[in-house]
Motif scaffolding. Structure first.
Motif, PDB file in Angstrom:
ATOM      1  N   GLN A   1     -33.059  -3.308  46.260  1.00  0.00           N
ATOM      2  CA  GLN A   1     -33.975  -2.392  45.551  1.00  0.00           C
ATOM      3  C   GLN A   1     -33.769  -2.500  44.035  1.00  0.00           C
ATOM      4  O   GLN A   1     -34.712  -2.469  43.258  1.00  0.00           O
ATOM      5  N   GLU A   2     -32.504  -2.667  43.654  1.00  0.00           N
ATOM      6  CA  GLU A   2     -32.199  -2.802  42.216  1.00  0.00           C
ATOM      7  C   GLU A   2     -32.823  -4.086  41.656  1.00  0.00           C
ATOM      8  O   GLU A   2     -33.384  -4.120  40.560  1.00  0.00           O
ATOM      9  N   ALA A   3     -32.729  -5.158  42.461  1.00  0.00           N
ATOM     10  CA  ALA A   3     -33.318  -6.436  42.042  1.00  0.00           C
ATOM     11  C   ALA A   3     -34.837  -6.310  41.904  1.00  0.00           C
ATOM     12  O   ALA A   3     -35.433  -6.808  40.944  1.00  0.00           O
ATOM     13  N   ALA A   4     -35.465  -5.595  42.860  1.00  0.00           N
ATOM     14  CA  ALA A   4     -36.927  -5.415  42.808  1.00  0.00           C
ATOM     15  C   ALA A   4     -37.322  -4.617  41.570  1.00  0.00           C
ATOM     16  O   ALA A   4     -38.310  -4.940  40.890  1.00  0.00           O
ATOM     17  N   THR A   5     -36.518  -3.581  41.247  1.00  0.00           N
ATOM     18  CA  THR A   5     -36.811  -2.773  40.055  1.00  0.00           C
ATOM     19  C   THR A   5     -36.715  -3.631  38.791  1.00  0.00           C
ATOM     20  O   THR A   5     -37.551  -3.533  37.877  1.00  0.00           O
ATOM     21  N   SER A   6     -35.677  -4.485  38.727  1.00  0.00           N
ATOM     22  CA  SER A   6     -35.527  -5.382  37.563  1.00  0.00           C
ATOM     23  C   SER A   6     -36.747  -6.280  37.404  1.00  0.00           C
ATOM     24  O   SER A   6     -37.240  -6.505  36.292  1.00  0.00           O
ATOM     25  N   LEU A   7     -37.235  -6.785  38.528  1.00  0.00           N
ATOM     26  CA  LEU A   7     -38.415  -7.663  38.482  1.00  0.00           C
ATOM     27  C   LEU A   7     -39.653  -6.908  37.988  1.00  0.00           C
ATOM     28  O   LEU A   7     -40.441  -7.437  37.200  1.00  0.00           O
ATOM     29  N   LEU A   8     -39.799  -5.661  38.445  1.00  0.00           N
ATOM     30  CA  LEU A   8     -40.953  -4.857  38.000  1.00  0.00           C
ATOM     31  C   LEU A   8     -40.870  -4.575  36.505  1.00  0.00           C
ATOM     32  O   LEU A   8     -41.885  -4.614  35.792  1.00  0.00           O
TER      33      LEU A   8
ATOM     34  N   GLU B   1     -48.093 -10.815  36.915  1.00  0.00           N
ATOM     35  CA  GLU B   1     -48.571 -10.513  38.264  1.00  0.00           C
ATOM     36  C   GLU B   1     -47.689 -11.179  39.324  1.00  0.00           C
ATOM     37  O   GLU B   1     -47.381 -10.597  40.357  1.00  0.00           O
ATOM     38  N   ARG B   2     -47.220 -12.390  39.023  1.00  0.00           N
ATOM     39  CA  ARG B   2     -46.339 -13.087  39.971  1.00  0.00           C
ATOM     40  C   ARG B   2     -44.985 -12.389  40.056  1.00  0.00           C
ATOM     41  O   ARG B   2     -44.378 -12.319  41.116  1.00  0.00           O
ATOM     42  N   TYR B   3     -44.492 -11.860  38.932  1.00  0.00           N
ATOM     43  CA  TYR B   3     -43.254 -11.066  38.957  1.00  0.00           C
ATOM     44  C   TYR B   3     -43.436  -9.860  39.880  1.00  0.00           C
ATOM     45  O   TYR B   3     -42.559  -9.496  40.653  1.00  0.00           O
ATOM     46  N   ARG B   4     -44.611  -9.219  39.770  1.00  0.00           N
ATOM     47  CA  ARG B   4     -44.862  -8.019  40.596  1.00  0.00           C
ATOM     48  C   ARG B   4     -44.884  -8.383  42.093  1.00  0.00           C
ATOM     49  O   ARG B   4     -44.338  -7.673  42.931  1.00  0.00           O
ATOM     50  N   ARG B   5     -45.543  -9.489  42.437  1.00  0.00           N
ATOM     51  CA  ARG B   5     -45.612  -9.915  43.848  1.00  0.00           C
ATOM     52  C   ARG B   5     -44.207 -10.199  44.383  1.00  0.00           C
ATOM     53  O   ARG B   5     -43.847  -9.809  45.486  1.00  0.00           O
ATOM     54  N   LEU B   6     -43.404 -10.878  43.557  1.00  0.00           N
ATOM     55  CA  LEU B   6     -42.041 -11.210  43.958  1.00  0.00           C
ATOM     56  C   LEU B   6     -41.223  -9.925  44.173  1.00  0.00           C
ATOM     57  O   LEU B   6     -40.443  -9.828  45.127  1.00  0.00           O
ATOM     58  N   ALA B   7     -41.436  -8.945  43.276  1.00  0.00           N
ATOM     59  CA  ALA B   7     -40.717  -7.665  43.405  1.00  0.00           C
ATOM     60  C   ALA B   7     -41.042  -7.017  44.750  1.00  0.00           C
ATOM     61  O   ALA B   7     -40.149  -6.479  45.418  1.00  0.00           O
ATOM     62  N   ARG B   8     -42.322  -7.061  45.148  1.00  0.00           N
ATOM     63  CA  ARG B   8     -42.727  -6.470  46.446  1.00  0.00           C
ATOM     64  C   ARG B   8     -42.032  -7.195  47.599  1.00  0.00           C
ATOM     65  O   ARG B   8     -41.527  -6.572  48.534  1.00  0.00           O
ATOM     66  N   THR B   9     -41.990  -8.531  47.527  1.00  0.00           N
ATOM     67  CA  THR B   9     -41.360  -9.327  48.587  1.00  0.00           C
ATOM     68  C   THR B   9     -39.872  -8.966  48.722  1.00  0.00           C
ATOM     69  O   THR B   9     -39.362  -8.762  49.823  1.00  0.00           O
TER      70      THR B   9
ATOM     71  N   ASP C   1     -34.134 -15.250  34.151  1.00  0.00           N
ATOM     72  CA  ASP C   1     -33.076 -16.149  34.632  1.00  0.00           C
ATOM     73  C   ASP C   1     -31.931 -15.346  35.245  1.00  0.00           C
ATOM     74  O   ASP C   1     -31.386 -15.708  36.287  1.00  0.00           O
ATOM     75  N   ASP C   2     -31.591 -14.238  34.544  1.00  0.00           N
ATOM     76  CA  ASP C   2     -30.480 -13.392  35.039  1.00  0.00           C
ATOM     77  C   ASP C   2     -30.778 -12.870  36.438  1.00  0.00           C
ATOM     78  O   ASP C   2     -29.941 -12.940  37.339  1.00  0.00           O
ATOM     79  N   VAL C   3     -31.995 -12.320  36.583  1.00  0.00           N
ATOM     80  CA  VAL C   3     -32.379 -11.750  37.883  1.00  0.00           C
ATOM     81  C   VAL C   3     -32.358 -12.853  38.939  1.00  0.00           C
ATOM     82  O   VAL C   3     -31.850 -12.676  40.055  1.00  0.00           O
ATOM     83  N   GLY C   4     -32.881 -14.008  38.599  1.00  0.00           N
ATOM     84  CA  GLY C   4     -32.929 -15.137  39.532  1.00  0.00           C
ATOM     85  C   GLY C   4     -31.527 -15.537  39.972  1.00  0.00           C
ATOM     86  O   GLY C   4     -31.262 -15.707  41.167  1.00  0.00           O
ATOM     87  N   THR C   5     -30.629 -15.656  38.983  1.00  0.00           N
ATOM     88  CA  THR C   5     -29.254 -16.059  39.289  1.00  0.00           C
ATOM     89  C   THR C   5     -28.583 -15.031  40.201  1.00  0.00           C
ATOM     90  O   THR C   5     -27.907 -15.371  41.169  1.00  0.00           O
ATOM     91  N   ARG C   6     -28.804 -13.745  39.880  1.00  0.00           N
ATOM     92  CA  ARG C   6     -28.166 -12.681  40.652  1.00  0.00           C
ATOM     93  C   ARG C   6     -28.672 -12.695  42.112  1.00  0.00           C
ATOM     94  O   ARG C   6     -27.892 -12.559  43.052  1.00  0.00           O
TER      95      ARG C   6
ATOM     96  N   ALA D   1     -41.970  -7.539  34.705  1.00  0.00           N
ATOM     97  CA  ALA D   1     -43.433  -7.681  34.768  1.00  0.00           C
ATOM     98  C   ALA D   1     -44.097  -6.789  33.725  1.00  0.00           C
ATOM     99  O   ALA D   1     -45.025  -7.214  33.017  1.00  0.00           O
ATOM    100  N   GLU D   2     -43.600  -5.535  33.591  1.00  0.00           N
ATOM    101  CA  GLU D   2     -44.190  -4.617  32.603  1.00  0.00           C
ATOM    102  C   GLU D   2     -44.001  -5.143  31.185  1.00  0.00           C
ATOM    103  O   GLU D   2     -44.900  -5.078  30.354  1.00  0.00           O
ATOM    104  N   GLY D   3     -42.803  -5.670  30.910  1.00  0.00           N
ATOM    105  CA  GLY D   3     -42.527  -6.215  29.578  1.00  0.00           C
ATOM    106  C   GLY D   3     -43.443  -7.381  29.245  1.00  0.00           C
ATOM    107  O   GLY D   3     -44.001  -7.463  28.148  1.00  0.00           O
ATOM    108  N   VAL D   4     -43.625  -8.271  30.205  1.00  0.00           N
ATOM    109  CA  VAL D   4     -44.482  -9.442  29.969  1.00  0.00           C
ATOM    110  C   VAL D   4     -45.944  -8.997  29.795  1.00  0.00           C
ATOM    111  O   VAL D   4     -46.679  -9.532  28.958  1.00  0.00           O
ATOM    112  N   ASP D   5     -46.352  -7.978  30.566  1.00  0.00           N
ATOM    113  CA  ASP D   5     -47.712  -7.433  30.403  1.00  0.00           C
ATOM    114  C   ASP D   5     -47.919  -6.872  28.994  1.00  0.00           C
ATOM    115  O   ASP D   5     -48.972  -7.060  28.385  1.00  0.00           O
TER     116      ASP D   5
END
Lengths: 99, 408
Positions: free
Chosen positions: B53-60, B34-42, A66-71, B63-67
């Motif tokens: 880039q920071e946002a993409a890293t957060s998403l990755l 996997e969807r988090y990873r795809r979103l990070a690439r986008t 949610d945080d990432v989405g909001t940001r 994804a690792e945590g959920v995996d």
């Protein structure tokens, strides 16, 4: 700005939606852990305990999502604001030159 | 331990259903990751500045945590499936024991799996009564075998789930493939069947000690999960005194010797192999020995032993009925003067040059001696001998020689 405005707005929405998606497996695990197998064995309690533990962890990931989405969404709005301001400035500038 | 009624009422299919639901939850979590990873690439491609880039890293990272959570969830399913399979086998064994129990009106099993003789059995002739008693002992073993199997499956699965949650498992004593609970040790002491070695003196002493003090066995026979072996402490009498020695035993490569009635490895199987790896054990398991020597090898201290005349019933009672109780093993006469075994009634017959252990005294004050050959007894020199014998003091003194007493 126009290059990534749409992408940033879309990513913000998608990240928020993904966070909500964790809710599905969370509910599934919660149901598994709290529905007794009908044994009275220790296993039922242990499974329930573990599912609660996983449920807690998934809550954390959901909140982070949610945080990432909001940001992302807020960044998109900021980008849109800058674009709009530039447009207005440009428009005013053209008016002055024409007058 | 799980009761018979709890095991009968258990539904392994419900556990299998849970395993399937858990597996589906794990799959869905992997999909989310996997969807988090795809979103990070986008995001990384469409938003090239440092904020993107920071946002993409957060998403990755998400994804690792959920995996990781998905992997943790996926591990639960096979644990539940294994427990369900073990409990199904235990239920089948319980059903077979129930069938045997129902077919014999002189036997009655309670909810803990203990089988006793019903009141009318007291009217049966002594020989028939003895055979019924042996049947009850065997059936108790079958019941407890089923209950222990289910309990062990339940506890090991519970432990695994606690470990997955990063919590201290409630059943910390991992005793390896041999169940070393109090009930299991006493059950194995009663029912194990001596193999081909001449070590009745060792097995009888060991069974007596296990029956008296199961904790002693757990303290001296420790499971090492890293090596997959038991570490058994055996004491050796050397010129420098008695020295404790740790012997490693792999339960998967034991010789074909002492086992439980269904061929399973028991604490006596493991201990016997450890003892055979010592100098004393290597020699005397071939030739035969005395319970007093065996007790020294097991406990590290001298037993209170007689040599040619057995201890009195009062002395033996003093040991086996003490708190905490002690252990007593008995060696029978090596030869004459000896009543011809065939002249002795079957239910009172002791095998010459053999060793028994004392389980206690019956309600008529007779001593109860247990044969290391198992509850069915066996044959030697063409003569049949029972698995358990009840003797008066006079009969006992006539047929036995050494008694060795110890408080482990």
């Amino acid at each position: 700005m126009e290059i990534y405005y749409d992408a940033v707005m879309a990513a913000g929405r998608a990240a928020g939606e993904l966070a909500a998606d964790i809710g599905g497996p969370r509910q599934q695990l919660h149901d598994v852990g709290t529905t007794p197998a009908g044994s009275g064995f220790e296993l039922d309690g242990a499974l329930s305990m573990l599912c609660d533990d996983i449920d807690g962890n998934l809550s954390v990931y959901q909140e982070r999502g949610d945080d990432v989405g909001t940001r992302l969404y807020e960044s998109g709005r900021a980008a849109a604001q800058v674009e709009l301001t530039n447009t207005r400035l440009g428009g005013n500038l053209m008016t002055r030159i024409e007058s | 331990m799980i009761t018979c009624s709890a095991l009968r009422g258990y539904q392994p299919t419900a556990l299998e259903g849970k395993a399937q639901e858990v597996a589906r939850a794990a799959d869905r979590l992997h999909e989310v990751a996997e969807r988090y990873r795809r979103l990070a690439r986008t995001v990384a491609e469409a938003w090239p500045d440092p904020t993107g880039q920071e946002a993409a890293t957060s998403l990755l990272q998400l994804a690792e945590g959920v995996d990781r959570e998905a992997d943790r969830v996926a591990k639960i399913a096979p644990i539940l499936d294994t427990a369900a399979a073990e409990i199904t086998v235990a239920q089948q064994k319980l059903a077979a024991a129930d069938q045997t129990d129902a077919a014999d009106p002189f036997l009655a099993a309670d909810d803990t799996g203990t089988v006793t003789l019903s009141a009318p059995a007291m009217l049966l002739p002594p020989l028939v009564q003895l055979s019924k008693f042996h049947r009850a002992t065997q059936l108790t073993h079958s019941y407890r075998n089923a209950l222990l199997r289910a309990t062990k499956a339940d506890q090991s699965a519970t432990n695994a789930l606690y470990e997955l949650a990063g919590r201290t498992p409630p059943y910390e004593d991992d005793t390896g493939p041999v169940d070393l609970s109090d009930a299991a040790i006493r059950d194995q002491a009663m029912n194990s069947v001596q193999g081909g070695y001449g070590d009745c003196y060792f097995l009888s002493s060991l069974a007596a000690i296990g029956n008296a003090d199961p904790q002693f066995i757990r303290d001296h026979m420790r499971w090492n999960p890293d090596t997959g072996r038991y570490e058994v402490t055996i004491y050796e009498n050397t010129p420098m005194g008695v020295i404790g020695r740790t012997v490693e035993v792999d339960p998967d490569t034991l010789p074909d010797a002492t086992r439980g009635p269904d061929g399973e490895v028991t604490f006596l199987s493991v201990y016997e192999e450890a003892y055979r790896q010592t100098v004393h054990g290597a020699i005397f398991t071939r030739t035969g020995g005395l319970p007093s020597d065996a007790m020294l090898a097991i406990t590290g201290h001298e037993a209170d032993a007689t040599l040619v005349r057995p201890a009195s019933f009062d002395e033996i009672r003093e040991t086996v009925e003490a708190q905490p109780p002690g252990a007593v093993a008995v060696a029978t006469n090596p030869g004459g003067p000896w009543p011809d075994p065939e002249d002795v009634p079957y239910e009172q017959r002791l095998c010459p040059r053999h060793a028994y252990w004392v389980r206690g005294f019956d309600d008529q004050g007779r001593i109860i001696l247990v044969n290391t050959w198992g509850t069915d007894g066996g044959t030697s020199g063409g003569v049949d001998y029972p698995g358990e014998v009840h003797l008066t003091e006079e009969q006992f003194r006539e047929q036995t020689m050494q008694t060795a007493r110890t408080v482990p």
